[in-house]
Motif scaffolding. Structure first.
Motif, PDB file in Angstrom:
ATOM      1  N   MET A 118      41.475  38.293  36.999  1.00 36.10           N
ATOM      2  CA  MET A 118      40.574  38.545  38.135  1.00 36.10           C
ATOM      3  C   MET A 118      39.859  39.898  37.976  1.00 36.10           C
ATOM      4  O   MET A 118      38.637  39.995  38.163  1.00 36.10           O
ATOM      5  N   LEU A 173      35.936  40.249  37.545  1.00 39.58           N
ATOM      6  CA  LEU A 173      35.120  40.938  38.556  1.00 39.58           C
ATOM      7  C   LEU A 173      34.318  42.090  37.931  1.00 39.58           C
ATOM      8  O   LEU A 173      33.172  42.334  38.326  1.00 39.58           O
ATOM      9  N   MET A 174      34.936  42.765  36.977  1.00 40.84           N
ATOM     10  CA  MET A 174      34.178  43.830  36.277  1.00 40.84           C
ATOM     11  C   MET A 174      32.994  43.234  35.523  1.00 40.84           C
ATOM     12  O   MET A 174      31.895  43.789  35.521  1.00 40.84           O
ATOM     13  N   ASP A 201      31.481  40.487  36.279  1.00 43.26           N
ATOM     14  CA  ASP A 201      30.497  40.114  37.313  1.00 43.26           C
ATOM     15  C   ASP A 201      29.704  41.337  37.766  1.00 43.26           C
ATOM     16  O   ASP A 201      28.491  41.280  37.948  1.00 43.26           O
ATOM     17  N   GLY A 202      30.459  42.439  37.935  1.00 44.12           N
ATOM     18  CA  GLY A 202      29.844  43.644  38.484  1.00 44.12           C
ATOM     19  C   GLY A 202      28.718  44.195  37.627  1.00 44.12           C
ATOM     20  O   GLY A 202      27.725  44.711  38.153  1.00 44.12           O
ATOM     21  N   GLY A 206      32.157  37.177  41.560  1.00 47.31           N
ATOM     22  CA  GLY A 206      33.194  36.182  41.831  1.00 47.31           C
ATOM     23  C   GLY A 206      33.181  35.052  40.829  1.00 47.31           C
ATOM     24  O   GLY A 206      34.191  34.399  40.606  1.00 47.31           O
ATOM     25  N   GLY A 253      35.103  36.181  37.974  1.00 44.86           N
ATOM     26  CA  GLY A 253      36.387  36.539  38.581  1.00 44.86           C
ATOM     27  C   GLY A 253      37.250  35.300  38.777  1.00 44.86           C
ATOM     28  O   GLY A 253      38.432  35.286  38.402  1.00 44.86           O
TER      29      GLY A 253
END
Lengths: 178, 301
Positions: free
Chosen positions: A76, A80-81, A83-84, A91, A94
């Motif tokens: 996760m 998420l990183m 995605d960021g 998400g 993630g």
């Protein structure tokens, strides 16, 4: 000293599977480097875009640490990183890497995954697992007709499958047996 | 409180984590605010590493490029040095050829200016072996019609006379040898004397009365009295004069650079050098000359 998990497995009469530990710093740095290098690989053109280092790192730690909770949380975090720093809704990676982290940890706790061929197979399979979750999420939540499978994805999965038995032995050097 | 079996805890955690992320995704899609907080965190965490990676990458790339450039520069430098050496040698050869061309052209012009004079071009092939005598060897000999005591000149002036003549070569006694003597006269006053060698660069003119007036730079030419050189060939110029006993002591600067001779003309007869046309080819300093038999040589016949 054996971990509680290994002892439980042995008491249940299952196969003895070695559980490895890594320093927290090593795990964090490796996960970060995977995301950072992935961002660089994107600049190298089409070949670089086939490689999915964050996925390979998620698979590796899942298979080696064999702890489902840690595996899914690491997946996760890495997802998420990713995605960021990407242009996708936060998400997407993630969710997909959470699933991959959970599944790889669960499988790693049941079978031996040291052999290069099994690592190659896991690299291939989990790439498609991630893709199925990614496609399903985007289809359901975003309404995008993302394919579950095509020729480009097959090629990418083969590239990552080949990379897994090459990368994992490098990371093995930093592990400590239970 | 609800007790969750240990083996179900990961599954429960997975469900919770997925649910949270799905909600996050749905919330983001609905509001369209792009989950700014998570992006900020992600960027804050990742970008310093990216920056460091970029710096390391560019430093390595730059270092490698510098190394490669340096290597290329060294190879190129070596090639250029070799090229410079080759070009310098080539340039030297061309300059040498140009100078030779110029000398040969002067010889040719000189000969063309005096078509009736029997003369033969020759190449200097060697010098004397001892320091006390001033002689040199030319590539002409008896086969070419040379004999002892023939005048040897260049377009600039007289050089000397043939001494020993062999089949294909001849020894030339230069006018600055101590044994040499040439019938001479001052060009302006026509006062006769004898120019002798001193074994040095300069010559000395004897038998000129003390009351004879002259100035430095005045031309000294052959008088024809020695039966070797025709009249009026340049010998040199007055470099200095002083009263002597019983004759004046006059130093002469030779018209020809005797230490740098490469091609010369041998006078095969003592005919007076009467120019064919006074208006052209008079770079001999007014000296007269004839045609010579052809001979195999790199110099004009």
């Amino acid at each position: 000293m054996r971990s509680a998990h290994a002892m439980r497995m042995e008491m249940r009469g299952g196969p003895h599977v070695e559980v490895y530990h890594y320093s927290a710093v090593f795990v964090v740095v490796t996960a970060l480097l995977a995301v950072v290098i992935q961002a660089f690989l994107g600049r190298l053109g089409p070949v670089g875009k086939f490689v999915e280092l964050p996925l390979l790192v998620t698979i590796y730690f899942g298979l080696s640490r064999r702890n489902a909770s840690r595996g899914l949380l690491l997946g996760m975090t890495i997802g998420l990183m990713q995605d960021g720093i990407s242009r996708v809704p936060v998400g997407l990676y993630g969710i997909s890497k959470t699933v991959v982290g959970y599944l790889s940890s669960t499988i790693g706790a049941r079978i031996d995954v040291e052999h290069p061929l099994s690592r190659l197979a896991f690299g291939f399979i989990f790439f498609h697992v991630q893709q199925v979750v990614l496609a399903a999420t985007q289809r359901v939540l975003l309404g995008r007709p993302v394919p579950f499978f095509d020729r480009r994805l097959l090629l990418a999965s083969l590239v990552n499958a080949v990379l897994a038995p090459l990368l994992f032995p490098l990371l093995d050097r930093f592990r400590k047996a239970d | 409180m609800l007790e969750v079996p240990f083996r179900h805890r990961p599954l429960l955690l997975l469900t919770a984590v997925l649910l949270i992320q799905i909600l996050l995704l749905a919330f983001e899609i609905r509001r369209g605010d792009n989950a700014r907080l998570i992006r900020i965190w992600a960027v804050e965490i990742v970008t310093p590493w990216q920056r460091a990676g970029t710096w390391v990458g560019s430093t390595l790339h730059s270092g490698w490029k510098d190394y490669v450039d340096l290597h290329h520069a060294r190879v190129e430098n070596q090639q250029l040095r070799e090229q410079i050496t080759k070009l310098a040698i080539r340039n030297h050869q061309l300059e040498s050829q140009a100078r030779e061309q110029e000398r040969l052209e002067r010889l040719l012009n000189f000969r063309e200016a005096y078509p009736s004079v029997n003369m033969l071009a020759a190449e200097v092939i060697g010098a004397n072996a001892d320091a006390s005598s001033q002689t040199l060897y030319i590539n002409r000999g008896q086969r070419d019609g040379l004999a002892r005591d023939m005048g040897v000149i260049t377009p600039d002036g007289i050089v000397g006379k043939t001494l020993e003549v062999f089949a294909g070569t001849a020894q030339v006694l230069l006018i600055n040898d101590k044994e040499s003597g040439v019938g001479a006269m001052l060009a302006s006053s026509r006062t006769h004397g004898v120019v002798k060698g001193l074994g040095q660069a300069q010559l000395r003119m004897d038998y000129v009365p003390n009351d004879e007036k002259m100035s430095n730079g005045e031309a000294v030419v052959t008088s024809g009295d020695d039966q070797i050189f025709p009249k009026d060939l340049p010998i040199g110029t007055v470099a200095g004069a002083s009263a002597g006993n019983p004759f004046k002591i006059i130093f002469i600067q030779p018209a020809v650079r005797l230490d740098r001779l490469e091609e010369v003309l041998v006078l095969l007869s003592r005919d007076e050098l009467a120019p064919q046309n006074m208006g052209e080819g008079s770079n001999s300093g007014g000296a007269p000359v004839t045609n010579a038999p052809a001979a195999a040589s790199g110099v004009p016949q």
